[in-house]
Design a protein around this motif. Sequence first.
Motif, PDB file in Angstrom:
ATOM      1  N   HIS A 194       0.837  -1.206   0.000  1.00 62.22           N
ATOM      2  CA  HIS A 194       0.000   0.000   0.000  1.00 62.22           C
ATOM      3  C   HIS A 194       0.870   1.254   0.000  1.00 62.22           C
ATOM      4  O   HIS A 194       0.578   2.227  -0.713  1.00 62.22           O
ATOM      5  CB  HIS A 194      -0.924  -0.012   1.219  1.00 62.22           C
ATOM      6  CG  HIS A 194      -1.767   1.220   1.333  1.00 62.22           C
ATOM      7  ND1 HIS A 194      -2.831   1.472   0.493  1.00 62.22           N
ATOM      8  CD2 HIS A 194      -1.689   2.284   2.193  1.00 62.22           C
ATOM      9  CE1 HIS A 194      -3.379   2.638   0.821  1.00 62.22           C
ATOM     10  NE2 HIS A 194      -2.718   3.140   1.847  1.00 62.22           N
ATOM     11  N   ALA A 195       1.944   1.218   0.800  1.00 62.57           N
ATOM     12  CA  ALA A 195       2.844   2.378   0.843  1.00 62.57           C
ATOM     13  C   ALA A 195       3.509   2.585  -0.512  1.00 62.57           C
ATOM     14  O   ALA A 195       3.672   3.726  -0.968  1.00 62.57           O
ATOM     15  CB  ALA A 195       3.894   2.183   1.926  1.00 62.57           C
ATOM     16  N   THR A 198       0.933   4.024  -2.829  1.00 56.04           N
ATOM     17  CA  THR A 198       0.707   5.423  -2.458  1.00 56.04           C
ATOM     18  C   THR A 198       1.855   6.300  -2.917  1.00 56.04           C
ATOM     19  O   THR A 198       1.649   7.404  -3.445  1.00 56.04           O
ATOM     20  CB  THR A 198       0.526   5.543  -0.938  1.00 56.04           C
ATOM     21  OG1 THR A 198      -0.583   4.729  -0.521  1.00 56.04           O
ATOM     22  CG2 THR A 198       0.263   6.987  -0.529  1.00 56.04           C
TER      23      THR A 198
END
Length: 447
Positions: A194-195, A198
């Motif tokens: 997810h990071a 993002t």
Amino acid sequence: MADVSELVAAMADQSDLTRLTGLRTGKSTFYPQYRGATARLERTLSSLGLIAGALVRTSDGPERLICEVVEAARVHLDAQWAVFALADGTFVDAGPRCLVLGPDGTPYLVGDVEGPPLPDDVVDLLDNIRRARIADEVVAENRFVCVPLALGGGHVGALAAWTRRPIDATDAAVVSILASQTAVALQNSAVLEHARRTAADLESRNAELEATQRELGAAQRNRVLDEERHRIARELHDSVTQAVLSAGMQIEVCRNDIPADERRERLDLAKELTRRAVDQLRSAIYALEHSADHHKSSLPDMLAQLGVVHMPGELTVTVDVGGTPVELPGDLDHTLLRVAGEALFNTAVHAEATRARIQLRYDTHQVSLAVDDDGCGEPGALRSVLGVARRGDLGGMHRGLVNMADRVADAGGEFRVRRSRLGGVRVVATIPLTAARPEVHDGEDAS
């Protein structure tokens, strides 16, 4: 000697030796037990190495992590079938969600991918795991072990295997450690993924933002250049053009049969107007802020000069000042002077007028300028021309009307074209002396 005797007696005591070594040395099974314990220890150490190698795959993504975990469980347990599955709704971005390693480590990707058929026990177990219908505790029965993946007080999946040898407590402990650490590693991997997404999204948005900023910067620079170009064009039209044409009118008058003294005076005036036009042209070229005669006298005096030096002799111009003259902020007096000059010039050139009147009114909150004539102009037609000229250049025609309206609008004022009580056109510019900026429009006919 007594101590030695006691030591020999203790060594001869079978129960004490058993407690020290965990093996019953007095039986013929001593060496098989020793070898078995050594094999389990070596297998456990080897499995711990596999587990450590699997769990450090967190940064490689969920897929690599899951494959390494199932392979570590298969090797440790010498499993014929090793099964991993996630419950529906958990780790939605992880993949593969189900993985089965068959004999000799052959992978079976379960789901929409077609492949060889699986044993019924394996299929049933996968279905139970996906539906979260497995036991809460470790199940270790003979040659089968199933350990739930616990996370946050619930189960997110399970790790199971069918083995070729019996399952002991060490095997169950190793698989439990592997399962619990796998759940945490999957969560960390999901957070990392997810990071990364993002960060990639932010990088993309940042690139778009930088591109937009560059475009805005270019647009801003173009806008500033356009405004400066329009300002210079407006100054040229409202100053140089008027001066040159006024000089031409004076010369045209000199062609008529007039006294020599008056002819000489008008030629001198034409020469002065021509010289002033050259000065103003130089000022416009170098983008100076004000014309050469700016701030030489008060606004009422400059308005009076307009009616003397720029107009033909057959046009009578009067100036009427009301209220108490005050120093106007910024370039407001310059704006009003240019509006009056353009209005008078239009009257002299186009309106066939004999009379023109300039009215300047100072009030507490605003200043207004009106120019009336008795010519043949039609306010409605002029408003239509102004609207069309604002939307297009019209080949440079009617720039005077647009310049007047734009100057008043830039000062936050109101510009109107109306019917004059003298019979011709009335041009009115009303500009507030406060921060208020009323709407700018063309106006309507006076009643």
